[in-house]
Structures are given as C-alpha cells and as structure tokens.
Design a protein around this motif. Structure first.
Motif, short mmCIF file in Angstrom:
data_model
loop_
_atom_site.label_atom_id
_atom_site.label_comp_id
_atom_site.label_asym_id
_atom_site.label_seq_id
_atom_site.Cartn_x
_atom_site.Cartn_y
_atom_site.Cartn_z
N TYR A 181 -33.47 -38.58 -17.60
CA TYR A 181 -34.55 -37.78 -17.03
C TYR A 181 -34.50 -37.57 -15.52
CZ TYR A 181 -36.99 -37.32 -21.48
OH TYR A 181 -37.33 -36.98 -22.76
N LEU A 182 -33.90 -38.50 -14.75
CA LEU A 182 -33.86 -38.29 -13.29
C LEU A 182 -33.16 -36.98 -12.91
CD1 LEU A 182 -33.36 -41.70 -11.41
CD2 LEU A 182 -35.43 -40.33 -11.67
N PRO A 183 -32.03 -36.63 -13.56
CA PRO A 183 -31.39 -35.35 -13.21
C PRO A 183 -32.28 -34.14 -13.46
CG PRO A 183 -29.83 -36.77 -14.36
CD PRO A 183 -31.17 -37.44 -14.46
N GLU A 204 -45.99 -38.23 -2.47
CA GLU A 204 -44.73 -37.73 -3.00
C GLU A 204 -44.38 -38.42 -4.33
OE1 GLU A 204 -45.11 -37.11 1.24
OE2 GLU A 204 -45.13 -38.97 0.06
N TYR A 205 -44.54 -39.72 -4.35
CA TYR A 205 -44.22 -40.48 -5.56
C TYR A 205 -45.15 -40.09 -6.70
CZ TYR A 205 -42.87 -44.59 -8.39
OH TYR A 205 -42.40 -45.42 -9.38
N THR A 206 -46.45 -39.99 -6.39
CA THR A 206 -47.43 -39.61 -7.41
C THR A 206 -47.12 -38.23 -7.99
OG1 THR A 206 -49.11 -40.92 -6.25
CG2 THR A 206 -49.90 -39.31 -7.87
N LEU A 207 -46.74 -37.30 -7.13
CA LEU A 207 -46.37 -35.96 -7.60
C LEU A 207 -45.16 -36.03 -8.54
CD1 LEU A 207 -46.82 -32.91 -7.56
CD2 LEU A 207 -45.42 -32.79 -5.49
N ASP A 208 -44.19 -36.90 -8.19
CA ASP A 208 -43.02 -37.04 -9.07
C ASP A 208 -43.38 -37.67 -10.41
OD1 ASP A 208 -40.96 -35.77 -7.79
OD2 ASP A 208 -40.20 -37.55 -6.75
N VAL A 209 -44.37 -38.56 -10.43
CA VAL A 209 -44.85 -39.12 -11.70
C VAL A 209 -45.39 -37.99 -12.59
CG1 VAL A 209 -46.56 -40.62 -12.82
CG2 VAL A 209 -45.35 -41.42 -10.77
N TYR A 210 -46.17 -37.09 -11.97
CA TYR A 210 -46.71 -35.94 -12.73
C TYR A 210 -45.58 -35.01 -13.18
CZ TYR A 210 -51.50 -37.13 -11.34
OH TYR A 210 -52.71 -37.76 -11.17
N ARG A 211 -44.60 -34.77 -12.31
CA ARG A 211 -43.47 -33.91 -12.67
C ARG A 211 -42.70 -34.51 -13.85
NH1 ARG A 211 -39.64 -33.49 -7.94
NH2 ARG A 211 -38.53 -32.00 -9.27
N LEU A 212 -42.49 -35.83 -13.79
CA LEU A 212 -41.76 -36.50 -14.85
C LEU A 212 -42.55 -36.43 -16.17
CD1 LEU A 212 -39.06 -38.00 -15.09
CD2 LEU A 212 -40.29 -40.14 -14.70
N SER A 213 -43.87 -36.63 -16.08
CA SER A 213 -44.69 -36.62 -17.30
C SER A 213 -44.70 -35.25 -17.97
CB SER A 213 -46.12 -37.06 -16.99
OG SER A 213 -46.78 -36.11 -16.18
N VAL A 235 -42.02 -33.45 -18.46
CA VAL A 235 -40.76 -33.22 -19.17
C VAL A 235 -40.42 -34.34 -20.17
CG1 VAL A 235 -39.72 -31.77 -17.38
CG2 VAL A 235 -39.40 -34.26 -17.29
N VAL A 236 -41.07 -35.51 -20.03
CA VAL A 236 -40.79 -36.65 -20.91
C VAL A 236 -41.66 -36.56 -22.16
CG1 VAL A 236 -40.94 -39.17 -21.14
CG2 VAL A 236 -40.10 -38.17 -19.02
N THR A 237 -41.06 -36.78 -23.32
CA THR A 237 -41.84 -36.79 -24.56
C THR A 237 -42.48 -38.17 -24.75
OG1 THR A 237 -40.00 -37.55 -25.92
CG2 THR A 237 -40.24 -35.16 -25.63
#
Length: 527
Positions: free
Chosen positions: A198-200, A128-137, A139-141
C-alpha cells in the motif's frame, strides 16, 4: 583499529539469526552505496521481559554494521490495540519503556549516543500524517486491514475500529521516520507485506523488512507479557529467576520449542560469541562452546543435562539483569514502575468488596491448564480404583497425579500418551499420596458412565498452555483457593460439543496447534 566492514560483512551481520528478509537485493544495493537506515518499534503495553533482549541483540548487530538505527516507542499503537495501554497510563508507560529499553541496551554494551529515540505521538498527530492516514484508509480494504493485524493486534469477538487502523499507521511510520528498512518479529510479516503493497499507492517507496524468529517462552509457547509463567520480568529478583527457570520447559534431548536453548542462541551467543555450561567436576566440569550448533548437538544427544543448562543460563541472565535492577532501585523509577503498572485493587481479606473493589472475575484464563505427557502409571498401593501417574508438564520434574481412572482407561492406554492437566489446584493427599494436578476427562451424561481422556492436538509438547477461545491473554492464578470454588464455577459450563470438541460456554479449548477434543462422548461433561 579494526578495518570497517565491507558490504558483504555488513550484510552478514545485519541478517544473522534472522528468520526472513524481504528485499534482500535492495538491502545489498543500499549497503554498496551508503549506511542502512533502519527502525525497530515497540508498542508501550505490558512490561518488557527478557525476550526483549532478542531485538536488543540485533540492534547491537545493526550498529556494528554501521547502520543508523531509530527506536520508536509506539505509544499511539499501544492505545489503538484494543486499548492495551489506557489513555491515562499512556505517558507513564512510555516513560517506563524509555528507561527500561535504554537500561537493557546499556547492560549489553550498546552505546546510546549512536541511537535515535522517537515517540509515535511526536509526529503521528501532525496534520500531514493524519491526512496520510485518511488517504490510506481510502485505498485499503477492511479485509486487508484485518488480515494484516491478525498476528499482532489483539483478536476479540467484537473488534474495535482502532485495530483496523493499526497496520496503516505502522506502514506510514516507515515513510515518516525516513528509513530504508523496518525490523521486527516474524509475527509482523503480514503488516510488512501490507506496507509493501500500500505505501507505493501513496507515492512512497517500498521498504526492506527484516524479521526475527519468535522465541519460545519458558512454557514452550511464545514468550508473552500477559502469560506470567512464560516470561521472566526484567526486574524479577534472582530467586524469581531461579524459580521460573526451574519450571521452564526443557525436556532432555528436545531442541524444539525450547525457550532456554532459544535464549542462548538469540541473545547470549551473539553478545559474547560463546557460552559456558557450568557443571560439577564429576559430570565433566565446565565446558565452553564457541558455536551454538555444537551446544544444540550435545543437548540433543543428552551430553548436556537440562539442569546444567538452566543453571548456566541463570548465571548469564542475572549478569544482564543486575545493572537494570540497580538502575530501577531508586525512588523515582520505583514510583514510575508502580504508577505505570498499578496493582489491581482488591478488597481486604474478610471484606465483601467496596465501591472501589470490583467483584472477582471467574474466567477460564485463571485456570492453569497444560498439555502433559504421562511418564509412568502405577496402581495406587491403597486404592483399587486409583492410578498414581508421573506426568511431565514442562517443569524441571514430573508431577505426581492421582486419578480415579482404573475402571475407565486401561493402564497401557495411559502410558506415554498426551493428556490435558489442570495444574493450579491446591495439592491434596488422596489415600496418602499427594496429587499435584487433575487429568481432565470427558464423561457421559447417562448410565452406564463412560469416561474418555481429553486429547490435545497432534504435535503438542508437554507444558504447552491450553486456553479457552477468547481468553488467551489472561494470567492463571498461582494456586486456586478451594474456598472460592473458581474451578467448580467454571466447570459447570464445561461440555463436549456435537463435534466432540471440549468447550466452555460454546468456546473451544485450544492450544496453538488447534482444538482439544475427545474420541466419542458428544454432549458429555468435563471433569
């Protein structure tokens, strides 16, 4: 039994001595409904030092305010930050941190059973955490990731991709630790605002962020694991504590960038609600202060002498360190300490090196270069071309320095000005007077020879470290060995740029306030 504090009292305890709070209204709203859930994280890199008592003291405040506190040993972050903790040492260093942080908390009377301890790798490697890292990457510049880590992640010429991941992981920690707030130093501010932005975007709530001021080290700059003279190790012997405090920057009447005063304000006062200045009867005897502001006022007005202040801090600090030293004085923890922080292998004296010993690095961080303030200047009694100067470099006493500047710099231009001083040359006698350093100057290449003093940036304090760009983290040698000619080898690449900036191999000489320069000798050498 004392009544439980109300929301306003809890708020005061939680926020006292902080430099900044992001989300004050949200913090108060939570306190009116329930107890605050907060976490503090520490990357398991260099050995913790006495500045770690600053967050420990705040953790004690959080517990008094009824908070649910989690301490995160951020082992994965330590590896991602330019591999400050090599993978093979990661487990050992994390265990060392667990033991030493718990020993610190116990030494200031914090009940460990009220705290939750977590390792980053306990959850950061989950699906779950790893997937969120990918999701965050997604949207983050790159710009935002680099900017967020600028004050925390080690800055190098060719940064690794891992350093860009670091701020995102720290933001996600807030969600996965299920907290309302994160606590850290003000150097974390860019990561905190990154998390709020970015969390929102992943559907997660914005958290409250609490920031401590950065406490000056003993040299007047940030207290750092990588700068030996700036910090006192938790396992330093009493004689080492005395030696380091004696050298600490503590100019009479100067309350700015004063690491000794800051330690009293942020650690000793919150723990005891008072501080006792110990001094002989002929100087007024002991004096107890129940408010830090009163102590600072007396120091500023030179009612309290730096020597008495340092001696009093030494006594109080050793009381905090004694239980930690005692805990680590067992074979198991001694072995852990040696394994987690192995001494770099060196060839034995007389050996030219073996397959296991690397050639000695000749790098600028081995030089102990500091800003100095010239207190007095006199002609050498036995040499017409030499000055004898007393120069304050942030130590208990000014250094005596002999300089061949009589024909180049008028005496009145030296008096009371800031200079750049090389402090770890072996002391040597010059016409009968021992010189304890070298004033660094720019010199013209052609004839007639011209010499100009190097100028630190405006606003610098005596004792501030001068370093070469890209070599901020290294520790200077205690004393440069003349036979190894470390200074001479480095000096061969010292020069003055076309902008009159002092450089080594086209890298600028810096303090935390900017570049070191000279007045006009473009293309000159430095000696």
């Amino acid at each position: 039994m004392e009544p439980a504090p109300g929301p306003q009292e809890k708020y005061q305890l939680i926020t006292r001595n902080l430099q900044e709070v992001l989300g004050e209204d949200k913090l108060m709203a939570i306190l009116k409904e329930r107890e605050l859930k907060i976490y503090w994280g520490t990357a398991t890199t260099g050995k913790p030092h006495v500045a770690y008592f600053v967050p420990m003291s705040k953790i004690a405040d959080f517990l008094k305010a009824g908070c649910e506190v989690t301490i995160l040993f951020a082992d994965l972050h330590a590896y991602l930050d330019n591999m400050k903790a090599p993978w093979e040492l990661l487990e050992l260093r994390t265990r060392y941190y667990e033991h030493v942080i718990k020993a610190m908390l116990e030494s200031i009377g914090v009940p460990l059973e009220k705290l939750k301890f977590v390792r980053g790798t306990d959850y950061q490697l989950s699906k779950e955490y790893t997937l969120d890292v990918y999701r965050l990457s997604s949207v983050v510049t790159q710009h935002d990731a680099k900017k967020a880590g600028a004050e925390v992640v080690k800055q190098v010429e060719h940064p690794l991709l891992s350093g860009l991941l670091y701020p995102g992981l720290q933001a996600l920690d807030e969600e996965y630790l299920k907290v309302d707030a994160q606590f850290g130093g003000v150097d974390q501010r860019k990561i905190f605002t990154f998390a709020e932005k970015y969390l929102p975007s992943l559907g997660y709530a914005k958290r409250v962020h609490l920031m401590n001021p950065m406490v000056p080290g003993l040299t007047g700059s940030k207290m750092s694991s990588s700068e030996e003279d700036s910090k006192i190790d938790l396992l330093d012997r009493k004689e080492d504590v005395k030696k380091k405090l004696k050298k600490a920057f503590c100019e009479p009447g100067n309350v700015e960038n004063n690491g000794v005063l800051s330690f009293i304000k942020h650690v000793l006062f919150p723990l005891k609600s008072e501080f006792v200045v110990l001094r002989e009867e002929k100087w007024g005897g002991n004096k107890t202060y129940t408010a830090y502001e009163a102590l600072e006022k007396d120091f500023a007005e030179q009612v309290v002498h730096p020597g008495d202040l340092k001696n009093s801090v030494e006594v109080a600090l050793n009381k905090l360190l004694d239980p930690i030293r005692e805990k680590f004085n067992c074979p198991e923890l001694k072995k852990l300490s040696s394994a987690a922080y192995p001494t770099p292998s060196k060839a034995k004296p007389g050996e030219k090196g073996t397959k296991n010993s690397e050639p000695e690095d000749v790098v600028p961080s081995r030089l102990d270069i500091r800003v100095g303030k010239v207190i007095s200047v006199e002609k050498h009694p036995d040499a017409d071309s030499l000055y004898v100067e007393k120069i304050d470099v942030g130590e208990a006493e000014p250094r005596t320095v002999v300089s061949g500047l009589v024909h180049f710099v008028p005496k009145e231009q030296l008096q009371d000005r800031l200079v750049v001083l090389l402090c770890n040359l072996k002391p040597q006698k010059m016409r009968g007077v021992e010189s304890q350093g070298m004033v660094l100057c720019a010199s013209s290449v052609g004839e007639p020879r011209q010499v100009e003093l190097l100028d630190p940036p405006a606003g610098c304090c005596a004792g501030e470290r001068v370093y070469v760009e890209g070599y901020e983290g290294g520790e200077p040698d205690e004393e440069l060995k003349p036979k190894k000619k470390v200074f001479e080898k480095l000096q061969a690449d010292f020069c003055i740029s076309e902008d009159c900036v002092a450089q080594w191999k086209q890298r600028n000489f810096l303090t935390k306030l900017g570049t070191v320069s000279c007045k006009s000798l473009k293309g000159g050498s430095i000696s």
